[in-house]
Every structure is written in structure tokens, then in C-alpha cells.
Design an enzyme around this catalytic site. Structure first.
Site, short mmCIF file in Angstrom:
data_model
loop_
_atom_site.label_atom_id
_atom_site.label_comp_id
_atom_site.label_asym_id
_atom_site.label_seq_id
_atom_site.Cartn_x
_atom_site.Cartn_y
_atom_site.Cartn_z
N LYS A 48 0.83 -1.22 0.00
CA LYS A 48 0.00 0.00 0.00
C LYS A 48 0.86 1.27 0.00
O LYS A 48 0.63 2.17 -0.78
CB LYS A 48 -0.92 0.04 1.24
CG LYS A 48 -1.87 -1.13 1.37
CD LYS A 48 -2.83 -0.93 2.53
CE LYS A 48 -2.16 -0.84 3.89
NZ LYS A 48 -1.53 -2.10 4.35
N ARG A 99 -9.03 0.85 9.21
CA ARG A 99 -8.59 -0.50 9.53
C ARG A 99 -9.64 -1.28 10.32
O ARG A 99 -9.41 -2.45 10.64
CB ARG A 99 -7.31 -0.43 10.37
CG ARG A 99 -6.01 -0.68 9.59
CD ARG A 99 -4.88 -0.49 10.57
NE ARG A 99 -3.66 -1.15 10.21
CZ ARG A 99 -2.64 -0.55 9.60
NH1 ARG A 99 -2.72 0.69 9.21
NH2 ARG A 99 -1.53 -1.22 9.39
N ARG A 115 11.81 -5.50 4.43
CA ARG A 115 11.51 -4.09 4.16
C ARG A 115 12.46 -3.16 4.94
O ARG A 115 12.77 -3.40 6.09
CB ARG A 115 10.06 -3.82 4.61
CG ARG A 115 9.66 -2.38 4.48
CD ARG A 115 8.19 -2.25 4.41
NE ARG A 115 7.53 -2.42 5.70
CZ ARG A 115 6.23 -2.30 5.86
NH1 ARG A 115 5.45 -2.05 4.84
NH2 ARG A 115 5.69 -2.47 7.05
N ARG A 135 11.82 -1.00 10.40
CA ARG A 135 10.81 -0.59 11.37
C ARG A 135 10.80 -1.56 12.54
O ARG A 135 10.90 -2.77 12.34
CB ARG A 135 9.42 -0.59 10.70
CG ARG A 135 9.19 0.63 9.84
CD ARG A 135 7.92 0.55 9.05
NE ARG A 135 6.80 -0.02 9.77
CZ ARG A 135 5.57 -0.08 9.29
NH1 ARG A 135 5.32 0.40 8.07
NH2 ARG A 135 4.59 -0.61 9.97
N ARG A 166 0.56 -8.71 13.55
CA ARG A 166 -0.10 -7.71 12.69
C ARG A 166 -0.96 -8.40 11.63
O ARG A 166 -2.04 -7.91 11.30
CB ARG A 166 0.95 -6.82 12.03
CG ARG A 166 1.57 -5.85 13.03
CD ARG A 166 2.86 -5.23 12.52
NE ARG A 166 2.67 -4.47 11.33
CZ ARG A 166 3.63 -4.25 10.42
NH1 ARG A 166 4.84 -4.76 10.59
NH2 ARG A 166 3.38 -3.53 9.37
P1 AMP Z 1 1.35 0.81 8.97
O1 AMP Z 1 2.52 1.68 8.70
O2 AMP Z 1 0.13 1.20 8.18
O3 AMP Z 1 1.66 -0.66 8.86
O4 AMP Z 1 0.95 1.06 10.51
C1 AMP Z 1 1.86 0.76 11.54
C2 AMP Z 1 1.12 0.63 12.87
O5 AMP Z 1 0.48 1.87 13.19
C3 AMP Z 1 0.00 -0.40 12.89
O6 AMP Z 1 0.47 -1.72 13.13
C4 AMP Z 1 -0.88 0.13 14.02
O7 AMP Z 1 -0.30 -0.15 15.27
C5 AMP Z 1 -0.78 1.64 13.82
N1 AMP Z 1 -1.84 2.11 12.88
C6 AMP Z 1 -1.68 2.65 11.63
N2 AMP Z 1 -2.85 2.96 11.08
C7 AMP Z 1 -3.80 2.62 11.98
C8 AMP Z 1 -5.22 2.67 12.00
N3 AMP Z 1 -5.92 3.13 10.95
N4 AMP Z 1 -5.86 2.22 13.11
C9 AMP Z 1 -5.19 1.76 14.18
N5 AMP Z 1 -3.84 1.67 14.23
C10 AMP Z 1 -3.15 2.09 13.15
#
Ligand code: AMP
Length: 217
Positions: free
Chosen positions: A13, A88, A127, A161, A172
Site C-alpha cells: 500500500k 482498519r 523491508r 521498522r 499484525r
Molecule cells: P502501517 O505503517 O500502516 O503498517 O501502521 C503501523 C502501525 O500503526 C499499525 O500496526 C498500528 O499499530 C498503527 N496504525 C496505523 N494505522 C492505523 C489505523 N488506521 N488504526 C489503528 N492503528 C493504526
């Protein structure tokens, strides 16, 4: 263009949103990036979110809706946006629907990026991101080109990360299955969902997304 990119962690994404942002001139809105910025700045939000993120869990819906409300009010989002990592949960999707109705705009499409679980695991553990410019790479499939510079004119400064280790990745993916996958039906019922096979080279996936967006529903 008002889009949601939906898909498991590692489905690409962020990478595709960055490419679409350059092509279509509308901002990528990554809630993960916004949270990571808050963590780096040590704000109260960042301090509260860090433990949740490191555990692979989701930050609370009301907090996320507050972040999105603020971000979509910024002038660069007036002509459109590509949501990456939001919504999400069903609660977030309902909240987004209400917010967009208030703003008198609507989503054009929700692109579901479909990738096999084994591929996801491999993608996430390989990554790396650049600390300076934020670009996302992969050690095997998409490393920086030799001599390539980032925006500051210096070489990319890659890091992993903290939530891309094997254990957190498993968590996750499980959270995605439980909390986020129901959104596939949710948006299908609204007639917005477009499925894209997201296993391929960056250019292939890019082209599939563009074709999917041109298809009539
Ligand atoms: P991402 O970079 O999109 O994989 O997000 C990394 C982490 O941020 C996720 O594993 C969640 O802990 C938190 N996070 C990001 N977006 C959301 C969301 N829309 N709702 C809840 N937690 C989020």
C-alpha cells in the site's frame, strides 16, 4: 481522486500510494507514517501509540479518527487523497463515511491489494525505509540503486521498522484478519471495491491498479 488502499501489512500500500501521489498529484495519507512522526517527536500521542504499535496492535479508533479529521482538513487534501492504512476497522470506516459526508465529498474507489500470506511475511521482514526521505525499499526486490541519493542529496539511510520483526509481523497479520478484513465485504456492498493482484513487480502492480481504476463497476 479519493481512494482507499486496503490490504494486509506488506501488500504494498505504502509503495504504491507514494507512486500514485507522484502521478496523480494528490497526497498519500498514511496513518502509520503520521503515528511514526508523532513517536519520533515524542508527542503525548506518540508516547501512547508507541507500545501499541510495537506490539502489532491497533491504536484506538477515536484517536485515529481525530488524526484523519485533522489531516483531511489540510489544504493539500482538498482535491483528493490516497488513504494508506486507514480505515482498519468497521468503526473507522463508519467514521470516515460521516467525515466525508460532512465535507460533502465521497470515495471514488477502494482498491484491495491481494497478496499471499507467505509473500507478505517475506516482504515485511526484508523491508527497509530511509530515515531521511521516508522512501520504502526491499533488500531483495527493490534496493536503492547504486549511488542513488535521497532528497537531502545524501545516500539513503536505511533502517528496519521496529514492528517488522517476525513475531510482530505475525501479530499484525492476525489483527488484519480479525479487524480489517471485514472491510472487504463492507466496501463490496457499497459497490466501491476493486480487487488487484498485488504480487508482481512494482510496475506491474502499478499498471493493474490503474486498469482497475478505469474499469467500470
Ligand atoms: P502501517 O505503517 O500502516 O503498517 O501502521 C503501523 C502501525 O500503526 C499499525 O500496526 C498500528 O499499530 C498503527 N496504525 C496505523 N494505522 C492505523 C489505523 N488506521 N488504526 C489503528 N492503528 C493504526
Amino acid at each position: 481522486m479519493r481512494l482507499v488502499l486496503l490490504g494486509a501489512p506488506g501488500s504494498g500500500k505504502g509503495t504504491q500510494a507514494q507512486r500514485m501521489q507522484a502521478r496523480h498529484g494528490v497526497p498519500q495519507v498514511s496513518t502509520g507514517d503520521l503515528l511514526r512522526e508523532a513517536v519520533a517527536q515524542g508527542t503525548p500521542l506518540g508516547r501512547a501509540a508507541k507500545a501499541v504499535m510495537d506490539a502489532g496492535q491497533l491504536v484506538a479508533d477515536d484517536v485515529m479518527l481525530g488524526i484523519i479529521r485533522e489531516r483531511l482538513a489540510r489544504p493539500d487534501a482538498a482535491r483528493g487523497f490516497i488513504l494508506d492504512g486507514f480505515p482498519r476497522t468497521i468503526t473507522q470506516a463508519d467514521g470516515l463515511g460521516r467525515l466525508l459526508a460532512e465535507l460533502r465529498v465521497a470515495l471514488d474507489s477502494v482498491v484491495l491489494m491481494e497478496v499471499d500470506a507467505v509473500v507478505l511475511q517475506r516482504r515485511l521482514t526484508g523491508r527497509r525505509s530511509c530515515r531521511r526521505c521516508g522512501r520504502v525499499f526491499h533488500l531483495e526486490s527493490n534496493p536503492p540503486k547504486p549511488g542513488e541519493r535521497c532528497t537531502a542529496g545524501r545516500p539513503h539511510d536505511l533502517f528496519q521498522r521496529p514492528d517488522d520483526n517476525e513475531r510482530t509481523v505475525r501479530e499484525r497479520l492476525a489483527v488484519y484478519g480479525e479487524r480489517t478484513q471485514p472491510l472487504i465485504d463492507y466496501y463490496e456492498r457499497k459497490g466501491l471495491l476493486r480487487r488487484v493482484d498485488a504480487d508482481g513487480t512494482l510496475d506491474e502492480v502499478d499498471a493493474r491498479i490503474e486498469r482497475a481504476l478505469q474499469r467500470r463497476q
